[in-house]
Design a protein around this motif. Structure first.
Motif, PDB file in Angstrom:
ATOM      1  N   PRO A  91       0.613  -0.969  -0.450  1.00 38.46           N
ATOM      2  CA  PRO A  91      -0.043   0.455  -0.284  1.00 38.46           C
ATOM      3  C   PRO A  91       1.067   1.306  -0.261  1.00 38.46           C
ATOM      4  CG  PRO A  91      -0.028  -1.137   2.019  1.00 38.46           C
ATOM      5  CD  PRO A  91       0.843  -2.088   0.954  1.00 38.46           C
ATOM      6  N   VAL A  92       0.519   1.825  -0.553  1.00 38.89           N
ATOM      7  CA  VAL A  92       1.544   3.268  -1.189  1.00 38.89           C
ATOM      8  C   VAL A  92      -0.028   4.940  -0.771  1.00 38.89           C
ATOM      9  CG1 VAL A  92       2.736   5.002  -2.202  1.00 38.89           C
ATOM     10  CG2 VAL A  92       3.176   2.656  -2.350  1.00 38.89           C
ATOM     11  N   ARG A  93       0.279   5.628   0.068  1.00 37.66           N
ATOM     12  CA  ARG A  93      -0.443   6.660   0.194  1.00 37.66           C
ATOM     13  C   ARG A  93      -0.033   7.672  -0.966  1.00 37.66           C
ATOM     14  NH1 ARG A  93       0.392   7.585   4.293  1.00 37.66           N
ATOM     15  NH2 ARG A  93       1.486   9.967   4.418  1.00 37.66           N
ATOM     16  N   THR A  94      -0.931   8.009  -1.918  1.00 38.49           N
ATOM     17  CA  THR A  94      -0.839   9.021  -3.233  1.00 38.49           C
ATOM     18  C   THR A  94      -2.025   9.916  -3.098  1.00 38.49           C
ATOM     19  OG1 THR A  94      -0.299   6.732  -4.320  1.00 38.49           O
ATOM     20  CG2 THR A  94      -1.293   8.370  -5.974  1.00 38.49           C
ATOM     21  N   LEU A  95      -1.147  11.141  -3.885  1.00 35.08           N
ATOM     22  CA  LEU A  95      -2.077  12.421  -3.922  1.00 35.08           C
ATOM     23  C   LEU A  95      -2.570  11.934  -5.442  1.00 35.08           C
ATOM     24  CD1 LEU A  95      -3.216  15.292  -2.890  1.00 35.08           C
ATOM     25  CD2 LEU A  95      -0.847  15.902  -3.565  1.00 35.08           C
ATOM     26  N   ILE A  96      -3.535  12.822  -5.594  1.00 34.00           N
ATOM     27  CA  ILE A  96      -4.567  12.861  -7.383  1.00 34.00           C
ATOM     28  C   ILE A  96      -4.108  14.182  -7.332  1.00 34.00           C
ATOM     29  CG2 ILE A  96      -6.411  12.530  -8.959  1.00 34.00           C
ATOM     30  CD1 ILE A  96      -5.312  10.581  -7.504  1.00 34.00           C
ATOM     31  N   ASP A  97      -2.447  14.420  -8.573  1.00 31.88           N
ATOM     32  CA  ASP A  97      -1.844  16.224  -8.170  1.00 31.88           C
ATOM     33  C   ASP A  97      -1.948  16.814  -9.544  1.00 31.88           C
ATOM     34  OD1 ASP A  97      -0.663  18.108  -8.491  1.00 31.88           O
ATOM     35  OD2 ASP A  97       0.810  17.253  -7.341  1.00 31.88           O
ATOM     36  N   SER A  98      -2.867  17.100 -10.636  1.00 33.81           N
ATOM     37  CA  SER A  98      -3.878  17.862 -12.251  1.00 33.81           C
ATOM     38  C   SER A  98      -2.408  18.651 -11.889  1.00 33.81           C
ATOM     39  CB  SER A  98      -4.282  17.870 -12.199  1.00 33.81           C
ATOM     40  OG  SER A  98      -5.367  19.438 -11.271  1.00 33.81           O
ATOM     41  N   VAL A 132       2.768  10.324  -6.243  1.00 29.79           N
ATOM     42  CA  VAL A 132       1.875  11.766  -6.900  1.00 29.79           C
ATOM     43  C   VAL A 132       1.010  11.134  -8.874  1.00 29.79           C
ATOM     44  CG1 VAL A 132       1.759  13.577  -8.217  1.00 29.79           C
ATOM     45  CG2 VAL A 132       2.339  13.499  -5.717  1.00 29.79           C
ATOM     46  N   LEU A 133      -0.058  10.815  -8.620  1.00 31.93           N
ATOM     47  CA  LEU A 133      -0.624  10.751  -9.529  1.00 31.93           C
ATOM     48  C   LEU A 133      -0.508  11.945 -10.486  1.00 31.93           C
ATOM     49  CD1 LEU A 133      -3.002   7.027  -9.191  1.00 31.93           C
ATOM     50  CD2 LEU A 133      -0.713   6.867 -10.259  1.00 31.93           C
ATOM     51  N   GLY A 134       0.010  12.124 -11.623  1.00 27.23           N
ATOM     52  CA  GLY A 134      -0.218  13.621 -12.117  1.00 27.23           C
ATOM     53  C   GLY A 134      -0.852  13.782 -13.343  1.00 27.23           C
ATOM     54  N   ALA A 135      -0.562  14.791 -14.232  1.00 29.60           N
ATOM     55  CA  ALA A 135      -1.100  14.965 -15.138  1.00 29.60           C
ATOM     56  C   ALA A 135      -1.416  13.604 -16.143  1.00 29.60           C
ATOM     57  CB  ALA A 135      -0.926  16.359 -16.270  1.00 29.60           C
ATOM     58  N   ASP A 136       0.005  13.548 -15.943  1.00 30.48           N
ATOM     59  CA  ASP A 136       0.085  11.875 -16.987  1.00 30.48           C
ATOM     60  C   ASP A 136      -1.107  10.763 -16.951  1.00 30.48           C
ATOM     61  OD1 ASP A 136       1.524  12.189 -14.973  1.00 30.48           O
ATOM     62  OD2 ASP A 136       2.948  10.247 -15.751  1.00 30.48           O
ATOM     63  N   PHE A 137      -1.709  10.363 -15.725  1.00 29.34           N
ATOM     64  CA  PHE A 137      -2.382   9.260 -15.309  1.00 29.34           C
ATOM     65  C   PHE A 137      -4.130  10.457 -15.629  1.00 29.34           C
ATOM     66  CE2 PHE A 137      -5.557   7.971 -11.920  1.00 29.34           C
ATOM     67  CZ  PHE A 137      -5.025   6.672 -12.477  1.00 29.34           C
ATOM     68  N   LEU A 138      -3.913  11.394 -15.681  1.00 26.35           N
ATOM     69  CA  LEU A 138      -4.841  11.963 -15.432  1.00 26.35           C
ATOM     70  C   LEU A 138      -5.897  12.126 -17.268  1.00 26.35           C
ATOM     71  CD1 LEU A 138      -4.768  14.475 -12.991  1.00 26.35           C
ATOM     72  CD2 LEU A 138      -6.493  12.797 -13.015  1.00 26.35           C
ATOM     73  N   ALA A 139      -4.767  12.233 -17.273  1.00 28.14           N
ATOM     74  CA  ALA A 139      -4.660  12.742 -19.513  1.00 28.14           C
ATOM     75  C   ALA A 139      -5.559  10.618 -20.166  1.00 28.14           C
ATOM     76  CB  ALA A 139      -3.650  12.735 -19.756  1.00 28.14           C
ATOM     77  N   SER A 140      -5.543   9.397 -19.755  1.00 31.39           N
ATOM     78  CA  SER A 140      -5.670   8.683 -19.941  1.00 31.39           C
ATOM     79  C   SER A 140      -6.680   7.766 -18.614  1.00 31.39           C
ATOM     80  CB  SER A 140      -4.440   7.579 -19.459  1.00 31.39           C
ATOM     81  OG  SER A 140      -3.910   7.518 -18.445  1.00 31.39           O
ATOM     82  N   HIS A 141      -7.557   9.153 -18.586  1.00 30.73           N
ATOM     83  CA  HIS A 141      -8.810   8.890 -17.472  1.00 30.73           C
ATOM     84  C   HIS A 141      -9.427   9.264 -17.137  1.00 30.73           C
ATOM     85  CE1 HIS A 141      -5.618   5.706 -15.971  1.00 30.73           C
ATOM     86  NE2 HIS A 141      -6.278   5.000 -15.519  1.00 30.73           N
ATOM     87  N   ARG A 142     -10.876   9.034 -16.979  1.00 27.45           N
ATOM     88  CA  ARG A 142     -11.822   9.870 -16.348  1.00 27.45           C
ATOM     89  C   ARG A 142     -12.058  10.037 -15.304  1.00 27.45           C
ATOM     90  NH1 ARG A 142     -17.399  10.321 -20.365  1.00 27.45           N
ATOM     91  NH2 ARG A 142     -18.483  11.555 -19.205  1.00 27.45           N
ATOM     92  N   VAL A 143     -11.981  10.843 -14.543  1.00 23.55           N
ATOM     93  CA  VAL A 143     -11.746  11.143 -12.763  1.00 23.55           C
ATOM     94  C   VAL A 143     -13.504  11.497 -12.191  1.00 23.55           C
ATOM     95  CG1 VAL A 143     -10.304  11.500 -11.217  1.00 23.55           C
ATOM     96  CG2 VAL A 143      -9.727  10.382 -13.042  1.00 23.55           C
TER      97      VAL A 143
END
Length: 336
Positions: free
Chosen positions: A191-198, A286-297
């Motif tokens: 487990p890793v605590r992760t920030l959703i960071d645009s 951090v899950l950044g803009a690369d992750f967000l660009a490939s997902h609907r969130v």
């Protein structure tokens, strides 16, 4: 922040179709177009009539101006005796009196704003979680839009209206003044605590966490290296690590390549205003803009949940050696 709510509410009200509770109405009360040319989303604005570029940053706890626009607009300043910290260390924070501030459809008159003094040089302002995540918002970088929703009697309703198989993750509980969205994911089965960071160009993981997961920087000179800057005065060395798996709920990315860095080392060295405990609960990834660009969130803040679906294509970017992994305005967090 009420002015922006009112401005967005003036848009056409639509009703999203959601299954389950018959009483639930999930009302889309506005949309905000965003520019993704710089990867992290931006909108236009102005300070006392001067045009500004505003970073839309879910990883920033507060909405603030930066030093550049404060100096260009000759804003009256007073020291806040607080600090703002990011990956580049701690920055002094000032207060500015602004006659007129515009960010997208919102307009404020005679408002006092925080000013981050060090770092964040490529943007004029940061629209942070204290505004963005007051509501339920859907972030669609692929379509260059943010949608705003108002739930009515939807406490126990599945809100992934676009996909019955959308992943649902509970948000990590944080302090009442910090609205940023963090979730627990698994990296190499841990487990890793992760920030959703645009506001971050690329997803990244802390070096100490990577080492615990068995991933260390190669010593033979083969590592793809770079540097990242953020709020603060320092640049931080980065390298690309290979991880066996990254699991966001049932979505699993095998053999993932992530930017690795000492995410909070500079801030720990610099802390003057924030106190030694300010980073105790800092995110590990951090899950950044690369992750967000490939997902609907969908940030379903009303339920304290995150809904997401993969839209196809690569999940994580491949940063070049000389390219910063995150933009200068990545993930500032104001300290009390």
């Amino acid at each position: 922040m009420m002015a922006m709510k009112q401005a967005i509410t003036a848009a056409l009200v639509l009703l999203a179709t959601v299954p389950a509770e018959a009483a639930c109405r999930y009302v889309k009360f506005g949309s905000l177009p965003i520019d993704t040319a710089a990867r992290s989303p931006r909108i236009d604005g102005s300070v006392n009539g001067r045009p500004i570029k505003v970073l839309v940053d879910t990883g920033a706890s507060i909405t603030s101006l930066t030093r550049g626009i404060a100096e260009r607009a000759e804003l009256p300043l007073s020291h806040s005796f607080r600090g703002a910290f990011g990956i580049g260390g701690e920055s002094e924070e000032y207060h500015a009196s602004v006659r007129e501030l515009v960010m997208g459809p919102a307009r404020w008159n005679n408002v006092r704003m925080s000013v981050v003094w060090d770092g964040a040089a490529d943007v004029d302002a940061i629209l942070g979680a204290n505004f963005l995540l007051q509501n339920d918002i859907e972030l669609l970088l692929k379509d260059k839009v943010i949608n705003f929703f108002r739930p009515e009697d939807c406490k126990n309703t599945f809100l992934g209206y676009w996909d019955p198989d959308a992943i649902v993750l509970p948000l990590v509980e944080k302090g009442p003044k910090d609205l940023r969205a963090e979730v627990m994911i698994e990296v190499n089965g841990q487990p890793v605590r992760t920030l959703i960071d645009s506001g971050a160009h690329a997803s990244l993981i802390d070096e100490k966490v990577a080492a615990k997961l068995g991933v260390r920087k190669p010593t033979d000179g083969s590592a793809v290296e770079g540097a990242a800057a953020g709020v603060g005065t320092r640049q931080v060395a980065t390298w690309i690590g290979r991880f066996d798996s990254v699991a966001i709920g049932p979505e699993v990315i095998q053999h993932a390549r992530l930017t690795v860095m000492d995410m909070w080392g500079a801030a720990r060295q610099d802390l003057r205003y924030s106190g030694s405990g300010a980073l105790d609960d800092a995110p590990q990834m951090v899950l950044g803009a690369d992750f967000l660009a490939s997902h609907r969130v969908l940030f379903a803040m009303s339920q304290r949940k995150l809904y997401l679906s993969h839209l196809g294509g690569p999940v994580f970017a491949k940063p070049a050696a000389a390219e910063p992994a995150v933009p200068p305005a990545s993930a500032p967090a104001s300290a009390p």
